[in-house]
Scaffold this motif. Structure first.
Motif: not given
Length: 258
Positions: A234-238, A214-216, A77-81
């Motif tokens: 579209g914000s990033r996840g971890a 990050k924001s949702t 999973s990359v960036n917003d995934a």
């Protein structure tokens, strides 16, 4: 149904956990700017095929939260995934945040774990902060995963860490029981009420997996592959995850990577 493992069965589960931990450690070391997601998937395939008694938990997996059987060996999973990312022909770029989620069965027992990291020389401090939050939430949750405590203690601990960082929390996907199958009972939400829920007992084996955006707290399933879960804004996840066993003493991290 929640199943408790005997000390001997937990001992047998160590092989799968160690194998998964080793692969993720290797992948973190080898994944750089320019690494293709399909290369990562192929590396995992070869490692599984080389290991006697090992089988992928992902290939041909078809739960109701995906579209058709999953056709790969690892989730990338990359960036917003943030979850269930399907590997595809994509070369990682400088600054990409990638989460790798891997579950493998060895001799009939499953290990499940996930890591997140940024590739390149100049990571965004906000990405590192997000990753740190998932790691701290995971460590804190493992620390309270002790016999006599409640499932809600794990969930509320994760939620408290997320709130301390200011991140929203999604409750659609979380941790789960692990054993002969990858996803079993109980469900382990990433937020909840302390001192409530199932009483933790020796022999309970669960995957704890804090993941935040990050924001949702809103996600959607990517229509292109029917699996990848992305941030609505579209914000990033971890995402960080370990499989652990509850004992009479300290919890055992079966998927430790050191």
């Amino acid at each position: 149904m929640i199943e408790l493992k005997t000390p001997q069965e937990i001992k047998e589960m160590r092989a799968a956990g160690k194998f998964v931990g080793e692969i993720l450690k290797e992948l973190k070391s080898m994944t750089k700017v320019g690494t293709n997601l399909l290369e990562i998937d192929d590396f995992v395939r070869r490692r599984i095929e080389e290991r006697k008694g090992a089988e992928s938990c992902y290939v041909d997996y078809a739960p109701d939260f995906g579209t058709g059987p999953f056709a790969h060996y690892i989730c990338t999973s990359v960036n917003d995934a943030v979850l269930h990312g399907v590997p595809y022909d994509y070369n990682l770029k400088d600054g990409d945040l990638i989460s790798l989620d891997l579950a493998v069965s060895v001799d009939g027992w499953v290990g499940d774990s996930a890591i997140s990291f940024v590739v390149g020389e100049d990571p965004d401090p906000e990405d590192l902060r997000l990753i740190k939050c998932t790691e701290e939430a995971l460590a804190a949750a493992i620390d309270v995963a002790r016999a006599g405590n409640r499932l809600g203690d794990i969930s509320s601990t994760i939620g408290d860490v997320a709130r301390s960082y200011g991140y929203p929390i999604n409750l659609e996907f979380g941790g789960h029981g692990v054993g002969h199958i990858m996803h079993g009972d109980p469900h382990v939400p990433n937020d909840g009420r302390a001192h409530h829920g199932y009483r933790l007992r020796p022999g309970l084996v669960i995957a704890i997996e804090p993941w935040f955006l990050k924001s949702t707290d809103e996600i959607f399933q990517d229509p292109k592959d029917g699996w990848t879960l992305r941030a609505q804004d579209g914000s990033r996840g971890a995402h960080s995850e370990h499989t652990i066993a509850i004992t009479d003493g300290d919890p055992i991290i079966l998927t430790a990577r050191n």
